[in-house]
Design a protein around this motif. Sequence first.
Motif, PDB file in Angstrom:
ATOM      1  N   PHE A  34       0.801  -1.316  -0.045  1.00 58.50           N
ATOM      2  CA  PHE A  34      -0.078  -0.024   0.048  1.00 58.50           C
ATOM      3  C   PHE A  34       0.846   1.254  -0.094  1.00 58.50           C
ATOM      4  O   PHE A  34       1.685   1.555   1.083  1.00 58.50           O
ATOM      5  CB  PHE A  34      -0.861  -0.040   1.334  1.00 58.50           C
ATOM      6  CG  PHE A  34      -1.797   1.243   1.303  1.00 58.50           C
ATOM      7  CD1 PHE A  34      -2.532   1.507   0.531  1.00 58.50           C
ATOM      8  CD2 PHE A  34      -1.516   2.151   2.192  1.00 58.50           C
ATOM      9  CE1 PHE A  34      -3.806   2.416   0.359  1.00 58.50           C
ATOM     10  CE2 PHE A  34      -2.352   3.375   2.439  1.00 58.50           C
ATOM     11  CZ  PHE A  34      -3.313   3.222   1.471  1.00 58.50           C
ATOM     12  N   ARG A  35       0.870   1.949  -1.124  1.00 60.79           N
ATOM     13  CA  ARG A  35       1.647   2.981  -1.232  1.00 60.79           C
ATOM     14  C   ARG A  35       0.775   4.103  -2.033  1.00 60.79           C
ATOM     15  O   ARG A  35       0.630   4.329  -3.108  1.00 60.79           O
ATOM     16  CB  ARG A  35       2.993   2.950  -2.048  1.00 60.79           C
ATOM     17  CG  ARG A  35       3.916   1.871  -1.185  1.00 60.79           C
ATOM     18  CD  ARG A  35       5.103   1.841  -2.161  1.00 60.79           C
ATOM     19  NE  ARG A  35       6.170   1.041  -1.556  1.00 60.79           N
ATOM     20  CZ  ARG A  35       6.506  -0.093  -1.825  1.00 60.79           C
ATOM     21  NH1 ARG A  35       6.309  -0.563  -3.015  1.00 60.79           N
ATOM     22  NH2 ARG A  35       7.215  -0.686  -1.035  1.00 60.79           N
ATOM     23  N   PRO A  36      -0.005   4.902  -1.135  1.00 62.09           N
ATOM     24  CA  PRO A  36      -1.042   5.909  -1.835  1.00 62.09           C
ATOM     25  C   PRO A  36      -0.302   6.987  -2.447  1.00 62.09           C
ATOM     26  O   PRO A  36      -0.835   7.552  -3.409  1.00 62.09           O
ATOM     27  CB  PRO A  36      -1.938   6.345  -0.578  1.00 62.09           C
ATOM     28  CG  PRO A  36      -0.865   6.101   0.726  1.00 62.09           C
ATOM     29  CD  PRO A  36      -0.019   4.903   0.180  1.00 62.09           C
ATOM     30  N   THR A  37       0.851   7.590  -2.046  1.00 62.25           N
ATOM     31  CA  THR A  37       1.471   8.764  -2.734  1.00 62.25           C
ATOM     32  C   THR A  37       2.790   7.969  -3.590  1.00 62.25           C
ATOM     33  O   THR A  37       3.614   8.867  -3.947  1.00 62.25           O
ATOM     34  CB  THR A  37       1.969   9.565  -1.861  1.00 62.25           C
ATOM     35  OG1 THR A  37       3.031   8.991  -0.908  1.00 62.25           O
ATOM     36  CG2 THR A  37       0.888  10.360  -0.981  1.00 62.25           C
ATOM     37  N   ALA A  38       2.948   6.909  -4.253  1.00 64.54           N
ATOM     38  CA  ALA A  38       3.782   6.327  -4.983  1.00 64.54           C
ATOM     39  C   ALA A  38       4.031   6.979  -6.342  1.00 64.54           C
ATOM     40  O   ALA A  38       5.313   7.231  -6.773  1.00 64.54           O
ATOM     41  CB  ALA A  38       3.649   4.822  -5.093  1.00 64.54           C
ATOM     42  N   GLY A  39       2.942   7.479  -6.976  1.00 65.80           N
ATOM     43  CA  GLY A  39       2.976   7.985  -8.151  1.00 65.80           C
ATOM     44  C   GLY A  39       3.260   9.497  -8.347  1.00 65.80           C
ATOM     45  O   GLY A  39       3.675   9.986  -9.143  1.00 65.80           O
ATOM     46  N   LEU A  40       3.182  10.121  -6.899  1.00 65.75           N
ATOM     47  CA  LEU A  40       3.390  11.533  -6.904  1.00 65.75           C
ATOM     48  C   LEU A  40       4.838  11.992  -6.974  1.00 65.75           C
ATOM     49  O   LEU A  40       5.715  11.313  -6.218  1.00 65.75           O
ATOM     50  CB  LEU A  40       2.709  12.100  -5.908  1.00 65.75           C
ATOM     51  CG  LEU A  40       1.039  12.065  -5.883  1.00 65.75           C
ATOM     52  CD1 LEU A  40       0.373  12.778  -4.717  1.00 65.75           C
ATOM     53  CD2 LEU A  40       0.562  12.605  -7.058  1.00 65.75           C
TER      54      LEU A  40
END
Length: 118
Positions: A34-40
């Motif tokens: 779970f990496r909610p800010t992985a794409g930012l």
Amino acid sequence: MSTIVAQQAEPGKIAQTTGMKKNGKQWHDVKKPFRPTAGLTAYEKRAARDKEIALVKAQEKEMKEEKEAERQRRIQNIKDKRAAKEEKERYEKLAEKMHAKRVERLKRREKRNKMIKS
């Protein structure tokens, strides 16, 4: 007794293979971390934060404008009441000196002049 599970992939791509699950529960899907800010990136994060701040500031500004408009409306209401009171007192003073009908005539003339000016 290790079997290789092949997952369906789009045509033209090589199917990804995984080995036997360590806990033995092959019926569960493979989970990703779970990496909610992985794409930012840092810029995108900053841009998103700035956008939120801008929304909050706009809302605050709108609320302040509404409050100021209400305040100005109350002030104008008080000024109008005072002006009407002063005019009424002025006509009462005139009525003490002059005949009542003449005062009424003067009122009508003044109102006509005010309408013409504005």
